[in-house]
Design a protein around this motif. Sequence first.
Motif, PDB file in Angstrom:
ATOM      1  N   LEU A   1      41.941  29.940  37.094  1.00 24.56           N
ATOM      2  CA  LEU A   1      41.919  30.407  38.480  1.00 24.56           C
ATOM      3  C   LEU A   1      42.698  31.702  38.634  1.00 24.56           C
ATOM      4  N   ALA A   2      43.726  31.873  37.796  1.00 23.36           N
ATOM      5  CA  ALA A   2      44.578  33.060  37.923  1.00 23.36           C
ATOM      6  C   ALA A   2      43.795  34.356  37.689  1.00 23.36           C
ATOM      7  N   MET A   3      42.595  34.246  37.100  1.00 24.52           N
ATOM      8  CA  MET A   3      41.790  35.449  36.878  1.00 24.52           C
ATOM      9  C   MET A   3      40.852  35.713  38.051  1.00 24.52           C
ATOM     10  N   ALA A   4      41.160  35.128  39.213  1.00 23.62           N
ATOM     11  CA  ALA A   4      40.233  35.167  40.353  1.00 23.62           C
ATOM     12  C   ALA A   4      39.842  36.578  40.759  1.00 23.62           C
ATOM     13  N   GLN A   5      40.748  37.546  40.577  1.00 23.95           N
ATOM     14  CA  GLN A   5      40.380  38.875  41.063  1.00 23.95           C
ATOM     15  C   GLN A   5      39.180  39.441  40.321  1.00 23.95           C
ATOM     16  N   VAL A   6      38.921  38.927  39.137  1.00 22.27           N
ATOM     17  CA  VAL A   6      37.735  39.380  38.401  1.00 22.27           C
ATOM     18  C   VAL A   6      36.469  38.698  38.928  1.00 22.27           C
ATOM     19  N   PHE A   7      36.620  37.501  39.507  1.00 22.76           N
ATOM     20  CA  PHE A   7      35.433  36.694  39.808  1.00 22.76           C
ATOM     21  C   PHE A   7      35.236  36.359  41.283  1.00 22.76           C
ATOM     22  N   SER A   8      36.308  36.395  42.072  1.00 26.79           N
ATOM     23  CA  SER A   8      36.208  35.879  43.432  1.00 26.79           C
ATOM     24  C   SER A   8      35.090  36.578  44.199  1.00 26.79           C
ATOM     25  N   THR A   9      34.350  35.808  44.997  1.00 30.57           N
ATOM     26  CA  THR A   9      33.191  36.373  45.675  1.00 30.57           C
ATOM     27  C   THR A   9      33.561  36.960  47.021  1.00 30.57           C
TER      28      THR A   9
END
Lengths: 893, 117
Positions: free
Chosen positions: A280-288
């Motif tokens: 989840l900590a990589m959310a900035q790469v994936f968050s919509t």
Amino acid sequence: MKSLRRFLSRLASFATRRAQDERLREEIDEHIALQTDENIRAGLSPVEARRQALLKFGGVEAIKQEYRSARGLLFVETFVQDVRFALRSLRRAPGLTAFVAITLGLGIGMTSGTFSMVDALIFRPYPVPHPSSVVTLAGTTRDSGFDDFSYREYLDIRDKTKSYDGVVANADMEAVGFSAEPGTTPRIQGGMMVSDNYFHVLGVEPRLGRGFREDEDQVPGRNPVVVLGPDFWRHEFTSDPSVLGKTILLNGTEFTVIGVAPDSFPGMEIFGHPDFYMPLAMAQVFSTNVQKNFFEDRDDRELNVRARLKPSTTLAQARNELAVLAKNFEGEYPEVNRSRGAAVYTQFETRIREDESWKFGVTFVILALAVLLVACTNVAGLLLSRARARLREIAVRLALGAGRFRLIRLLLTESLILATLGGLAGIAIGYGVVEWFHTFQFMTELPWAVPFRMDTRVLLASIALSVLSALVFGLVPALQSTRVDLANALKSADVDVPRRKHLWGRNMLVVAQVSMSLMLLTASFLMAHSFQRSLLERTSFGKDHLLMVGFDPRLLQYNAAQTQQFYKLLAERVQVAPGVLSEALTQNIPFGGDFDEAVFVPDGFQMPRDRENFNSTMDTVDEGYFETMGVPILRGRDFSASDTAGAQRVAIVNEQFAKHYWPAGDAVGKHIRLDNRNGAPVEIVGVAQTIKYEGTIEKPMDFVYLPLSQHPVARMLLMLRSSGDPLQLVQPVKDIVRTLDPNLPMSQTRSYEDFYLNQAVKGPRMGIDLVGTLGAVGLLLAVAGLYGLVAYNVSRRTREIGIRMALGATSSDVLRLVIGKGLMLVGVGTVIGMALGFALEQLMNSMLFNAGGVDILAYVVVVPSMFLVTTLAAYVPARRASRIAPTQALRYE
Amino acid sequence: MANKQKTDVLQDTLALMVLKTLDVLGSLHGYGIARRIEQISGGLLAVNQGTLYPVLLKLEQEGAIGSEWGASENNRRARFYRLTKEGRKQLQVEAQDWEQTAAIIARFFAAKAEDLS
């Protein structure tokens, strides 16, 4: 110990029973010979000596029988005998056997095939150890009992609850741009963000490498690590174990592969099986959601939360605990948590909430069971007629001392064999149904698959069904045919003195058949009809001559400004490409899946006391959308180039929305505020026609369009209206995109018409076809059954008819006699069938179509045609009866 | 049901007699066993000698006796039964049980009213 040894030796002697019989015979012979010798020595004549010896020994056959029952497993032995006997007698009637096997096979196969759907959608346990202790935590709102949590909320739940051995979170599977090495154009794959403890708590052991460490999920953006899904590893890396430690690019960011999930764990979802798992900590790469901050905003709700219940904790305790926590949230963060609760669901409760297609599955299973029931009554009728033909044989057996129970067992064995044949045919047909389900494909780049399978559970269900149906169709004939009047049965061949009870069972069969198939037909007609109707409703927007192409600049880590610039240039350039009539950018398209939700407060609308705001489905579109998609603006104006980011914020709503909130006046010129009452006012500038947005069977729903310029979105679809074949525009678009950014992938490139047909027509059509097939099979079976029963009745009464005619009855008298009864039964069956069909209609309306009322047409069409067909089935044999020449009939038998 | 119980009792008694007979006389064929039991019991097997065979089978299945083919007095093939080690043990236990039961019953029948008061 003693009894175990005895059992084993019985088992052994079961195998050698022939040799054992021989041994006993020899021993008895020897015994009698020795006794005879003894008697002769005592002075008796040889003949008398042997007679005395035999007398003294007792009944030889009785001893043999006793010996046999002590020796082997009598039950098994007689069962084997019964099976042999039944096989022999079935082989003598191959037509009957085949008919029964096919009939039952259809019923069982249809049922198990459709059950595979319900099984996958509801019952199949999570692919993890101890699946029953995994529960789902969900937010509850006024409109939904199954809402997601935000990252902050998840952390609070994880840290403040005590009912669980771990709480995990995952985002929905999203499109992720994957490239194996830098510089190559990314490809769309499915990736899912999960909490660090995801694999550990669920009990999933990676087949290769490791799962996430706690520290890899603590600092946003610090640990780009990825666990691969098993299928993706197999296809992309050809099961290469050296993939561990390798670097791949996801959305343009380098990730290190640390593990591969096992084959046993395709994912927790029913349909989607992720290719990647990221922390989840990589959310900035994936968050919509680009408008919110994933790590901070408590209303950025993107996470599904699951937990493993402690063995010592009950569900009720966990529910209480979470409810208290939700109350605390509400108190602490009234802005974002007002009237929000939380619930704990078991797997079953989760499954019936998260996806509604199971309702179709259940409907199909109910209908398939009805077909099976018709098949069973058919077979029961057949066996009954057959049993009558064997009446004399059975009477002889009874007279010779066969026990009634023993005979019932024999007859049931025969039914069981028939059911086994039917079950085998059923499994084959079930496989066919499942294969046919698999012909449906999701039109998406994401790893979605139809999850229906003939697995062990479904196979077991089929076997259980076979045995059950054997009892259903076998017991009644077996009971009835062994309850005979011996004296009568042995005297004459035609002994079926009509007894009330006897006939009652047979009449029941006809009534059951007619009513079941009527119900089936009504249901299938109903489904076909309402589907046909809904296909035409609110679907008049443009579908042909449209090309769709998906873009997601986040895959290359574009920032917001770059993204906007890209879409601006793209729109400008494709507009002037040859063959393009018009262009549109839109976040989503009709039938393209779930739309985003807008939260808003309408100005001047009297809010209910307990509500802060309303929800509506929404889309973000550019000013070419309504023209390109052919959705008419009924009042007001279209979006225009003057609706820039700095200008007055505007929106277009659909008619349903306008009627909902401004039933009296015109919605144009009114305002809504996004998020809450303090949000910026958005002016409604136009009202668009209400169309279908998410599915063919959908009630009219509220809908808001926001202009792309004022509401930037990263992932968009480009829609192009072409003068010719839309697919001819693919290459020009490719060329244009290459000039903008050669690495940006195009996804979902296809003709919108194909997409629409697959999404809107094909899926539901399969359902209709299935129900139609069920109805047709049911009707066919019912007609065959009815015909058989009436024909049988005629043959039974041939002599009686002959006498009647000899005494002066006309052929119309005979016709009336024979058909009258059949018609009465059909009538009763029709009434019951209509009642059942009506009940089913109510059920389907409430579950599937959300439509009240009665579809009169269904009854107007189905009932008379059903009545006609069944009457014909009765008429044909009746007519034959009326033409019997008395002389012939009297000589009959 | 009652009938079945009766034959069960008969079978148990018969089984015990078979074991004892084989214990005393060693290997014996069916007819021999029947004769012996008839002589000693005074006509228990005077009729229905055949009932012996299911009992023999049961004992053999339980492992109390073994059997093999041999030649009878008149030189024909006959099945000879003999006691196994296990059978001997079983005989001992059952004989003991039997004596105990018999003794208790005997005492019970011998008891007079004054003994019980």
